[in-house]
Design an enzyme around this catalytic site. Structure first.
Site, PDB file in Angstrom:
ATOM      1  N   CYS A   1      21.467 -16.932  57.011  1.00 60.07           N
ATOM      2  CA  CYS A   1      20.382 -16.660  57.945  1.00 60.07           C
ATOM      3  C   CYS A   1      20.868 -16.612  59.394  1.00 60.07           C
ATOM      4  O   CYS A   1      20.783 -17.598  60.135  1.00 60.07           O
ATOM      5  CB  CYS A   1      19.240 -17.664  57.812  1.00 60.07           C
ATOM      6  SG  CYS A   1      17.796 -17.034  58.666  1.00 60.07           S
TER       7      CYS A   1
ATOM      8  N   CYS B   1      14.738 -11.510  58.204  1.00 56.87           N
ATOM      9  CA  CYS B   1      14.994 -12.724  58.956  1.00 56.87           C
ATOM     10  C   CYS B   1      13.715 -13.052  59.731  1.00 56.87           C
ATOM     11  O   CYS B   1      13.445 -12.426  60.760  1.00 56.87           O
ATOM     12  CB  CYS B   1      16.174 -12.466  59.895  1.00 56.87           C
ATOM     13  SG  CYS B   1      16.729 -13.968  60.680  1.00 56.87           S
TER      14      CYS B   1
HETATM   15  C1  LIG Z   1      18.590 -23.524  58.208  1.00 53.89           C
HETATM   16  C2  LIG Z   1      18.480 -22.351  57.276  1.00 53.89           C
HETATM   17  C3  LIG Z   1      17.474 -21.425  57.493  1.00 53.89           C
HETATM   18  C4  LIG Z   1      17.356 -20.338  56.645  1.00 53.89           C
HETATM   19  N1  LIG Z   1      16.330 -19.457  56.862  1.00 53.89           N
HETATM   20  C5  LIG Z   1      16.136 -18.435  56.018  1.00 53.89           C
HETATM   21  C6  LIG Z   1      15.009 -17.588  56.161  1.00 53.89           C
HETATM   22  O1  LIG Z   1      14.180 -17.781  57.042  1.00 53.89           O
HETATM   23  N2  LIG Z   1      14.859 -16.558  55.301  1.00 53.89           N
HETATM   24  C7  LIG Z   1      15.752 -16.337  54.285  1.00 53.89           C
HETATM   25  O2  LIG Z   1      15.551 -15.415  53.521  1.00 53.89           O
HETATM   26  N3  LIG Z   1      16.854 -17.117  54.120  1.00 53.89           N
HETATM   27  C8  LIG Z   1      17.049 -18.175  54.955  1.00 53.89           C
HETATM   28  N4  LIG Z   1      18.127 -19.010  54.769  1.00 53.89           N
HETATM   29  C9  LIG Z   1      19.228 -18.604  53.858  1.00 53.89           C
HETATM   30  C10 LIG Z   1      18.977 -18.822  52.368  1.00 53.89           C
HETATM   31  O3  LIG Z   1      18.642 -20.159  52.103  1.00 53.89           O
HETATM   32  C11 LIG Z   1      20.249 -18.429  51.611  1.00 53.89           C
HETATM   33  O4  LIG Z   1      20.682 -17.157  52.041  1.00 53.89           O
HETATM   34  C12 LIG Z   1      20.022 -18.378  50.110  1.00 53.89           C
HETATM   35  O5  LIG Z   1      19.703 -19.671  49.645  1.00 53.89           O
HETATM   36  C13 LIG Z   1      21.256 -17.839  49.390  1.00 53.89           C
HETATM   37  O6  LIG Z   1      21.173 -17.991  48.017  1.00 53.89           O
HETATM   38  P1  LIG Z   1      22.502 -18.313  47.157  1.00 53.89           P
HETATM   39  O7  LIG Z   1      22.034 -18.526  45.770  1.00 53.89           O
HETATM   40  O8  LIG Z   1      23.549 -17.313  47.448  1.00 53.89           O
HETATM   41  O9  LIG Z   1      23.017 -19.705  47.749  1.00 53.89           O
HETATM   42  P2  LIG Z   1      22.315 -21.115  47.592  1.00 53.89           P
HETATM   43  O10 LIG Z   1      20.848 -20.972  47.460  1.00 53.89           O
HETATM   44  O11 LIG Z   1      22.842 -21.948  48.692  1.00 53.89           O
HETATM   45  O12 LIG Z   1      22.835 -21.646  46.193  1.00 53.89           O
HETATM   46  C14 LIG Z   1      24.198 -21.853  45.889  1.00 53.89           C
HETATM   47  C15 LIG Z   1      24.256 -22.834  44.729  1.00 53.89           C
HETATM   48  O13 LIG Z   1      25.593 -22.881  44.215  1.00 53.89           O
HETATM   49  C16 LIG Z   1      25.923 -24.209  43.940  1.00 53.89           C
HETATM   50  N5  LIG Z   1      27.383 -24.357  43.983  1.00 53.89           N
HETATM   51  C17 LIG Z   1      28.180 -24.534  45.051  1.00 53.89           C
HETATM   52  N6  LIG Z   1      29.454 -24.662  44.658  1.00 53.89           N
HETATM   53  C18 LIG Z   1      29.460 -24.527  43.312  1.00 53.89           C
HETATM   54  C19 LIG Z   1      30.475 -24.579  42.332  1.00 53.89           C
HETATM   55  N7  LIG Z   1      31.765 -24.811  42.646  1.00 53.89           N
HETATM   56  N8  LIG Z   1      30.126 -24.415  41.024  1.00 53.89           N
HETATM   57  C20 LIG Z   1      28.832 -24.193  40.684  1.00 53.89           C
HETATM   58  N9  LIG Z   1      27.824 -24.163  41.568  1.00 53.89           N
HETATM   59  C21 LIG Z   1      28.147 -24.331  42.867  1.00 53.89           C
HETATM   60  C22 LIG Z   1      25.193 -25.020  45.015  1.00 53.89           C
HETATM   61  O14 LIG Z   1      24.996 -26.368  44.597  1.00 53.89           O
HETATM   62  C23 LIG Z   1      23.897 -24.240  45.158  1.00 53.89           C
HETATM   63  O15 LIG Z   1      22.877 -24.748  44.310  1.00 53.89           O
HETATM   64  C24 LIG Z   1      18.266 -20.151  55.579  1.00 53.89           C
HETATM   65  C25 LIG Z   1      19.273 -21.099  55.350  1.00 53.89           C
HETATM   66  C26 LIG Z   1      19.369 -22.196  56.185  1.00 53.89           C
HETATM   67  C27 LIG Z   1      20.441 -23.238  55.917  1.00 53.89           C
END
Ligand SMILES: Cc1cc2nc3c(=O)[nH]c(=O)nc-3n(C[C@H](O)[C@H](O)[C@H](O)COP(=O)(O)OP(=O)(O)OC[C@H]3O[C@@H](n4cnc5c(N)ncnc54)[C@H](O)[C@@H]3O)c2cc1C
Length: 420
Positions: free
Chosen positions: A180, A363
């Site tokens: 984000c 965003c």
């Molecule tokens: C402060 C903040 C504000 C945000 N605001 C927004 C917003 O307004 N709008 C929006 O759309 N997005 C927003 N986001 C971003 C959004 O949360 C992420 O882009 C989204 O969660 C990405 O999804 P993901 O599954 O790729 O990663 P995540 O949801 O982070 O999931 C990754 C997962 O992988 C797991 N993992 C890590 N390492 C390993 C490993 N070695 N083996 C197995 N599993 C593992 C973790 O435990 C986690 O559960 C924000 C994020 C933050 C921190």
């Protein structure tokens, strides 16, 4: 006559116990936003034999951490048991993936399990590199530094803002990709609005200290946000990358890139919100699935439109760990997941992947309490509004309500269930 004692002894080879790996039709690494959404959609399509490797017992809704840091939402609304979101019939391996062997089609976990797969979905998110900034961990122990980038820290951000009585408030933005990209500045606008409402604005100097070159990468949103910056009297310093925090002196040191040379600039602070540098998880950087050089070094390769890995056709990637050239957001994941699932199912049936992801990301930039600019765009960097009839090229109260109530409800009840 020989006794058994006289006969030569035949040594049996040492028994090395190599457990047979468990095998799954589809293995998903990461059970965050992307992993669970994909698993839920696979289940709705009737795909069996799905497993998820995910170490965390909790599932987080991270977008709300911005409002938690501004005292506008309760942290308890952002966490639920992971077990409640593992789809029925899906095996949950509660462990860390540590090594990927795409040729042998196996993943090894930290606990020593070997998990074989026919198809792999890579979604372990992004890594927060707190230790890349000297002194940052120590500074986070003080009341004057916080970050919305941690579940335990977001409530502290609000304590810090509430306790601030004027002085210099720094909001940093690193030189790496972050999840984000708007989050480092959203909390700044909310803090500035709070200072205005509490009569502290005149005694405060709010500074956005960013390694980037501009307030936002996509027009016309950048222009609108420049107006917001002006409205609050915020100073912007671009090309400033936080490299060190000296908590004892309350000083932040930035590497500043100017005309071909680098210098160090030290700024004092009375309060500082830090967005840490971020990168792909280390085990991803070391895996054959990642780029090993160039601007995308570390990120998992995924075809820009189909999300299929270019070297291993039985591997797909999405979300923050992927190299997809869009903003790393949950909103982007919501658009990627159906495309990935459709293409994965096609490849499982021996067909070509034809569904296309257009780079959609969104965003929602809170620009004050009750005000939000919903920036939605695609690969072309063009506005891509998804809500018909209303003008989203302005700060709006209804979009604030959407962020605070609508999107969290949609996330827990629809997206993670594979329905949106
Ligand atoms: C402060 C903040 C504000 C945000 N605001 C927004 C917003 O307004 N709008 C929006 O759309 N997005 C927003 N986001 C971003 C959004 O949360 C992420 O882009 C989204 O969660 C990405 O999804 P993901 O599954 O790729 O990663 P995540 O949801 O982070 O999931 C990754 C997962 O992988 C797991 N993992 C890590 N390492 C390993 C490993 N070695 N083996 C197995 N599993 C593992 C973790 O435990 C986690 O559960 C924000 C994020 C933050 C921190």
């Amino acid at each position: 006559m020989s006794s058994s004692q006289d006969s030569p002894r035949v040594e049996s080879p040492p028994v090395t116990h190599v457990p047979t790996p468990e095998r799954h039709r589809v293995l998903i690494i990461g059970g965050g936003t992307a992993g669970i959404t994909v698993a839920a959609r696979l289940r709705r399509k009737g795909v069996h034999g799905v497993a998820i490797i995910e170490p965390s017992a909790q599932h987080y809704y991270q977008p709300l951490w911005t409002l938690v840091g501004a005292g506008a939402a309760d942290i308890a609304r952002t966490v639920r048991p992971e077990a409640d979101y593992i789809p029925k019939g899906t095996r949950w391996i509660q462990d860390w993936a540590e090594e990927i062997d795409p040729v042998g089609q196996q993943v090894r976990t930290r606990g020593g399990l070997r998990v074989a797969y026919d198809f792999l979905v890579v979604a372990p998110g992004i890594q927060l590199d707190w230790d890349k900034v000297a002194g940052l961990r120590e500074a986070l122990e003080t009341p004057y530094v916080s970050s919305n980038y941690g579940f335990n820290l977001a409530p502290k951000t609000w304590e810090m803002i509430r306790a601030f009585r004027g002085g210099t408030a720094l909001f940093t933005n690193p030189g790496t990709p972050v999840k984000c990209a708007g989050a480092p500045q959203k909390i700044m606008y909310l803090a500035a609005d709070h200072l205005r409402r509490t009569g502290l604005a005149a005694r405060s100097h709010v500074v956005f200290v960013s390694a980037g070159k501009a307030i936002f990468g996509v027009q016309p949103f950048a222009q609108i946000l420049e107006g917001v910056v002006k409205r609050y009297g915020i100073e912007t310093r671009f090309g400033h990358n936080l490299v060190e925090v000296r908590p004892g002196q309350r000083e932040a040191v930035f590497a500043v890139t100017g005309e071909g040379q680098q210098e160090r600039v030290t700024l004092g602070y009375d309060m500082m919100h830090v967005t840490p540098p971020q990168s792909a998880p280390d085990f991803i950087k070391a895996s054959p699935l990642a780029h090993h050089e160039g601007p995308n070094a570390g990120w998992v390769k995924a075809h820009k439109y189909t999300l299929q890995h270019p070297d291993y056709p039985n591997v797909f990637a999405l979300g923050d760990a992927s190299d997809l050239p869009t903003s790393r957001t949950g909103a982007a994941v919501r658009a990627q997941a159906p495309v990935l699932v459709e293409n994965l199912c096609a490849v499982m049936e021996g067909k070509a992947p034809t569904a296309r992801y257009n780079g959609y990301a969104s965003c929602p930039v809170a620009t004050g309490y009750g005000k939000l600019l919903l920036a939605e765009f695609d690969y072309e960097g063009k506005p891509a509004p998804s809500i018909p009839l209303i003008n989203t090229l302005e700060e709006r109260y209804d979009m604030w309500l959407l962020k605070k109530y609508g999107l969290p409800a949609m996330y827990w009840n629809l997206m993670l269930r594979g329905r949106a």
